[in-house]
Design a protein around this motif. Structure first.
Motif, PDB file in Angstrom:
ATOM      1  N   MET A   1       0.829  -1.195   0.000  1.00 11.44           N
ATOM      2  CA  MET A   1       0.000   0.000   0.000  1.00 11.44           C
ATOM      3  C   MET A   1       0.865   1.248   0.000  1.00 11.44           C
ATOM      4  SD  MET A   1      -3.090   0.980   2.442  1.00 11.44           S
ATOM      5  CE  MET A   1      -3.430   2.646   2.836  1.00 11.44           C
ATOM      6  N   SER A   2       2.013   1.223   0.639  1.00 13.84           N
ATOM      7  CA  SER A   2       2.909   2.373   0.711  1.00 13.84           C
ATOM      8  C   SER A   2       3.449   2.714  -0.667  1.00 13.84           C
ATOM      9  CB  SER A   2       4.085   2.083   1.634  1.00 13.84           C
ATOM     10  OG  SER A   2       3.627   1.673   2.891  1.00 13.84           O
ATOM     11  N   ARG A   3       3.804   1.717  -1.423  1.00 15.67           N
ATOM     12  CA  ARG A   3       4.343   1.951  -2.764  1.00 15.67           C
ATOM     13  C   ARG A   3       3.259   2.545  -3.654  1.00 15.67           C
ATOM     14  NH1 ARG A   3       7.935  -3.490  -3.726  1.00 15.67           N
ATOM     15  NH2 ARG A   3       9.349  -3.112  -1.974  1.00 15.67           N
ATOM     16  N   ASP A  49       9.696  16.818  -3.192  1.00 15.86           N
ATOM     17  CA  ASP A  49       9.098  17.042  -1.868  1.00 15.86           C
ATOM     18  C   ASP A  49       8.099  15.946  -1.521  1.00 15.86           C
ATOM     19  OD1 ASP A  49       8.919  20.697  -2.023  1.00 15.86           O
ATOM     20  OD2 ASP A  49      10.590  19.343  -1.613  1.00 15.86           O
ATOM     21  N   ALA A  50       7.227  15.616  -2.475  1.00 13.11           N
ATOM     22  CA  ALA A  50       6.223  14.590  -2.221  1.00 13.11           C
ATOM     23  C   ALA A  50       6.883  13.241  -1.969  1.00 13.11           C
ATOM     24  CB  ALA A  50       5.255  14.491  -3.406  1.00 13.11           C
ATOM     25  N   ASP A  56       9.641   9.511   4.256  1.00 11.09           N
ATOM     26  CA  ASP A  56       9.784   9.693   5.703  1.00 11.09           C
ATOM     27  C   ASP A  56       8.669   8.968   6.463  1.00 11.09           C
ATOM     28  OD1 ASP A  56      11.005  13.134   5.575  1.00 11.09           O
ATOM     29  OD2 ASP A  56      12.039  11.215   5.308  1.00 11.09           O
ATOM     30  N   ALA A  57       7.447   9.049   5.980  1.00 13.50           N
ATOM     31  CA  ALA A  57       6.321   8.389   6.658  1.00 13.50           C
ATOM     32  C   ALA A  57       6.480   6.876   6.650  1.00 13.50           C
ATOM     33  CB  ALA A  57       5.011   8.778   5.984  1.00 13.50           C
ATOM     34  N   SER A  67      13.637   1.930   2.703  1.00 14.27           N
ATOM     35  CA  SER A  67      14.739   1.834   1.745  1.00 14.27           C
ATOM     36  C   SER A  67      14.190   1.608   0.339  1.00 14.27           C
ATOM     37  CB  SER A  67      15.667   0.695   2.156  1.00 14.27           C
ATOM     38  OG  SER A  67      16.674   0.518   1.193  1.00 14.27           O
ATOM     39  N   SER A  68      13.261   0.709   0.207  1.00 20.03           N
ATOM     40  CA  SER A  68      12.672   0.409  -1.100  1.00 20.03           C
ATOM     41  C   SER A  68      11.927   1.614  -1.661  1.00 20.03           C
ATOM     42  CB  SER A  68      11.722  -0.785  -0.963  1.00 20.03           C
ATOM     43  OG  SER A  68      11.068  -1.007  -2.188  1.00 20.03           O
ATOM     44  N   ILE A  69      11.152   2.272  -0.827  1.00 22.13           N
ATOM     45  CA  ILE A  69      10.370   3.428  -1.270  1.00 22.13           C
ATOM     46  C   ILE A  69      11.283   4.594  -1.653  1.00 22.13           C
ATOM     47  CG2 ILE A  69       8.744   5.201  -0.486  1.00 22.13           C
ATOM     48  CD1 ILE A  69       7.353   2.927   1.074  1.00 22.13           C
ATOM     49  N   THR A  70      12.340   4.793  -0.892  1.00 20.42           N
ATOM     50  CA  THR A  70      13.273   5.873  -1.204  1.00 20.42           C
ATOM     51  C   THR A  70      13.896   5.649  -2.578  1.00 20.42           C
ATOM     52  OG1 THR A  70      13.759   6.216   1.134  1.00 20.42           O
ATOM     53  CG2 THR A  70      15.349   7.083  -0.441  1.00 20.42           C
TER      54      THR A  70
END
Length: 170
Positions: A1-3, A49-50, A56-57, A67-70
């Protein structure tokens, strides 16, 4: 869901940037280059920024997910930056081509003797403007200047300079 959230935010930011760019009234060629550069910078900044906020969240949830999302956000920001850069470059090339076309048109009138202090061939010049690939607002402005010359031939020197400024970008 984060991705999915990251991808949605990035797509939304890019969509907003492109919508903003597309919804603007047609500016002059110089304004087009400046606006495209500003819009590209804003789109890249908003996307970064987004992506940063989202990263960060997610980082608070787990280190592995962060790490994956970054990595994904960075890649998406780079892609958005490249797309914006390509758009700016294309806009710059388009503006340069239009500016050159206007200058070439003006030079041809002078070389052919259709636009000199001694000679003014209104019909030929207006026809060449209308047949050109200049932007409609430039065509309208050029024809207005030509109409002014026809109405007041004594102003030809000043009006030729106005045409130089308009079509030559000088």
């Amino acid at each position: 869901m984060s991705r999915t959230l990251i991808v949605v935010i990035i797509i939304a930011a890019i969509g907003v940037g492109f919508y903003y760019f597309a919804a603007q009234p047609e500016p002059t060629p110089a304004e087009q280059v400046q606006a495209a550069a500003e819009d590209a910078g804003e789109a890249v900044s908003e996307t970064a920024d987004a992506a940063s906020e989202t990263a960060d969240a997610v980082a608070e949830e787990t280190n592995e997910a962060a790490s994956s999302i970054t990595e994904q956000a960075t890649e998406a920001a780079e892609q958005a930056g490249q797309a914006a850069s390509d758009l700016v470059n294309q806009a710059g090339e388009d503006v340069a081509a239009l500016a050159n076309q206007g200058q070439d048109l003006l030079n041809s009138w002078i070389e052919e003797g259709a636009l000199t202090l001694e000679n003014f061939d209104y019909d030929a010049i207006v026809a060449s403007v209308q047949e050109s690939n200049l932007a409609q607002d430039l065509k309208t402005q050029a024809i207005q200047i030509l109409d002014d010359i026809q109405a007041s031939p004594e102003l030809i020197a000043a009006k030729i300079q106005e045409l130089r400024d308009l079509l030559g970008g000088q």
